[in-house]
Design a protein around this motif. Structure first.
Motif, short mmCIF file in Angstrom:
data_model
loop_
_atom_site.label_atom_id
_atom_site.label_comp_id
_atom_site.label_asym_id
_atom_site.label_seq_id
_atom_site.Cartn_x
_atom_site.Cartn_y
_atom_site.Cartn_z
N THR A 73 2.35 3.17 -11.15
CA THR A 73 3.21 3.81 -12.03
C THR A 73 3.15 5.34 -11.95
OG1 THR A 73 3.39 1.76 -13.32
CG2 THR A 73 4.38 3.83 -13.96
N THR A 74 1.87 5.65 -12.11
CA THR A 74 1.62 7.24 -12.15
C THR A 74 1.79 7.77 -10.60
OG1 THR A 74 0.05 6.76 -13.69
CG2 THR A 74 -0.08 9.04 -12.60
N GLY A 75 1.37 7.02 -9.79
CA GLY A 75 1.70 7.52 -8.53
C GLY A 75 3.12 7.57 -8.19
N LYS A 76 3.95 6.73 -8.55
CA LYS A 76 5.61 6.79 -8.31
C LYS A 76 5.98 7.92 -9.12
CE LYS A 76 6.69 1.96 -7.41
NZ LYS A 76 7.23 0.72 -8.18
N ALA A 77 5.59 8.19 -10.39
CA ALA A 77 6.18 9.27 -11.14
C ALA A 77 5.84 10.49 -10.50
CB ALA A 77 5.62 9.04 -12.75
N THR A 78 4.60 10.66 -10.10
CA THR A 78 4.11 12.17 -9.58
C THR A 78 4.55 12.25 -8.04
OG1 THR A 78 2.07 11.30 -9.02
CG2 THR A 78 2.51 12.21 -11.11
N GLY A 79 5.00 11.20 -7.31
CA GLY A 79 5.28 11.30 -6.03
C GLY A 79 3.95 11.24 -5.17
N ASN A 80 2.82 10.67 -5.64
CA ASN A 80 1.46 10.55 -4.90
C ASN A 80 1.40 9.28 -4.15
OD1 ASN A 80 -1.06 10.65 -4.31
ND2 ASN A 80 -1.81 11.66 -6.14
N ASP A 81 1.86 9.28 -3.06
CA ASP A 81 1.63 7.92 -2.30
C ASP A 81 0.12 7.48 -2.30
OD1 ASP A 81 4.32 7.79 -2.01
OD2 ASP A 81 4.17 9.04 0.21
N ARG A 82 -0.75 8.37 -2.17
CA ARG A 82 -2.24 7.85 -2.14
C ARG A 82 -2.47 6.97 -3.52
NH1 ARG A 82 -7.74 11.38 -1.72
NH2 ARG A 82 -8.76 9.34 -1.67
N MET A 83 -2.08 7.41 -4.68
CA MET A 83 -2.35 6.92 -5.89
C MET A 83 -1.53 5.57 -5.93
SD MET A 83 -2.13 8.22 -9.73
CE MET A 83 -3.53 9.35 -9.75
N LYS A 84 -0.47 5.49 -5.53
CA LYS A 84 0.48 4.48 -5.69
C LYS A 84 -0.16 3.52 -4.67
CE LYS A 84 4.38 4.48 -3.52
NZ LYS A 84 5.65 4.68 -2.86
N ASN A 85 -0.58 3.64 -3.80
CA ASN A 85 -1.21 2.63 -2.67
C ASN A 85 -2.62 2.36 -3.17
OD1 ASN A 85 0.89 2.76 -0.91
ND2 ASN A 85 0.02 4.24 0.22
N GLU A 86 -3.38 3.06 -3.99
CA GLU A 86 -4.52 2.64 -4.65
C GLU A 86 -4.22 1.57 -5.71
OE1 GLU A 86 -6.75 6.03 -5.87
OE2 GLU A 86 -7.16 6.68 -3.78
N GLY A 87 -3.22 2.10 -6.59
CA GLY A 87 -2.94 1.01 -7.55
C GLY A 87 -2.60 -0.37 -7.02
N ARG A 88 -1.71 -0.27 -5.97
CA ARG A 88 -1.51 -1.70 -5.16
C ARG A 88 -2.49 -2.44 -4.81
NH1 ARG A 88 4.06 0.22 -1.89
NH2 ARG A 88 5.41 0.35 -3.54
N ALA A 89 -3.35 -1.80 -4.23
CA ALA A 89 -4.67 -2.31 -3.72
C ALA A 89 -5.51 -2.96 -4.91
CB ALA A 89 -5.43 -1.45 -2.98
N GLU A 90 -5.51 -2.17 -5.85
CA GLU A 90 -6.25 -2.64 -7.20
C GLU A 90 -5.52 -3.96 -7.91
OE1 GLU A 90 -7.69 -0.14 -10.19
OE2 GLU A 90 -8.27 1.39 -8.59
N MET A 91 -4.28 -3.89 -7.78
CA MET A 91 -3.38 -5.20 -8.19
C MET A 91 -3.89 -6.33 -7.15
SD MET A 91 0.00 -3.71 -9.86
CE MET A 91 0.80 -4.45 -8.50
N ALA A 92 -3.64 -6.16 -6.07
CA ALA A 92 -3.95 -7.15 -5.30
C ALA A 92 -5.44 -7.77 -5.13
CB ALA A 92 -3.92 -6.82 -3.63
N LYS A 93 -6.61 -6.69 -5.53
CA LYS A 93 -7.87 -7.30 -5.58
C LYS A 93 -7.99 -8.17 -6.91
CE LYS A 93 -12.41 -5.26 -6.12
NZ LYS A 93 -13.09 -3.99 -6.30
N GLY A 94 -7.26 -7.93 -8.14
CA GLY A 94 -7.09 -8.61 -9.05
C GLY A 94 -6.63 -10.06 -8.85
#
Length: 55
Positions: free
Chosen positions: A21-42
Motif C-alpha cells: 500500500t505504501t509503495g502504491k501511494a508513493t509510486g515506489n514499485d520496488r516497495m510495492k513488489n517487496e510487499g507482494r512478495a512478503e504477502m506471498a511468503k505468508g
C-alpha cells in the motif's frame, strides 16, 4: 497450525500489505513488489501448515 506459525504468517501478510500500500501511494514499485512478495511468503507458510494438517 501452531499459534506461533499462524502468528508469523499473519504478521508477514500484514507487513506485506502495508508495504504494498505504501509503495502504491508513493509510486515506489520496488516497495510495492517487496510487499507482494512478503504477502506471498505468508500465504505459503499458511499453506504449508494446512498441508501438514491434511486440509
Amino acid at each position: 497450525m501452531s499459534a506461533t506459525e499462524k502468528g508469523r504468517s499473519q504478521a508477514e501478510m500484514v507487513k506485506g500489505k502495508a508495504k504494498e500500500t505504501t509503495g502504491k501511494a508513493t509510486g515506489n514499485d520496488r516497495m510495492k513488489n517487496e510487499g507482494r512478495a512478503e504477502m506471498a511468503k505468508g500465504r505459503l507458510r499458511q499453506g504449508k501448515e494446512d498441508l501438514k494438517k491434511g486440509r
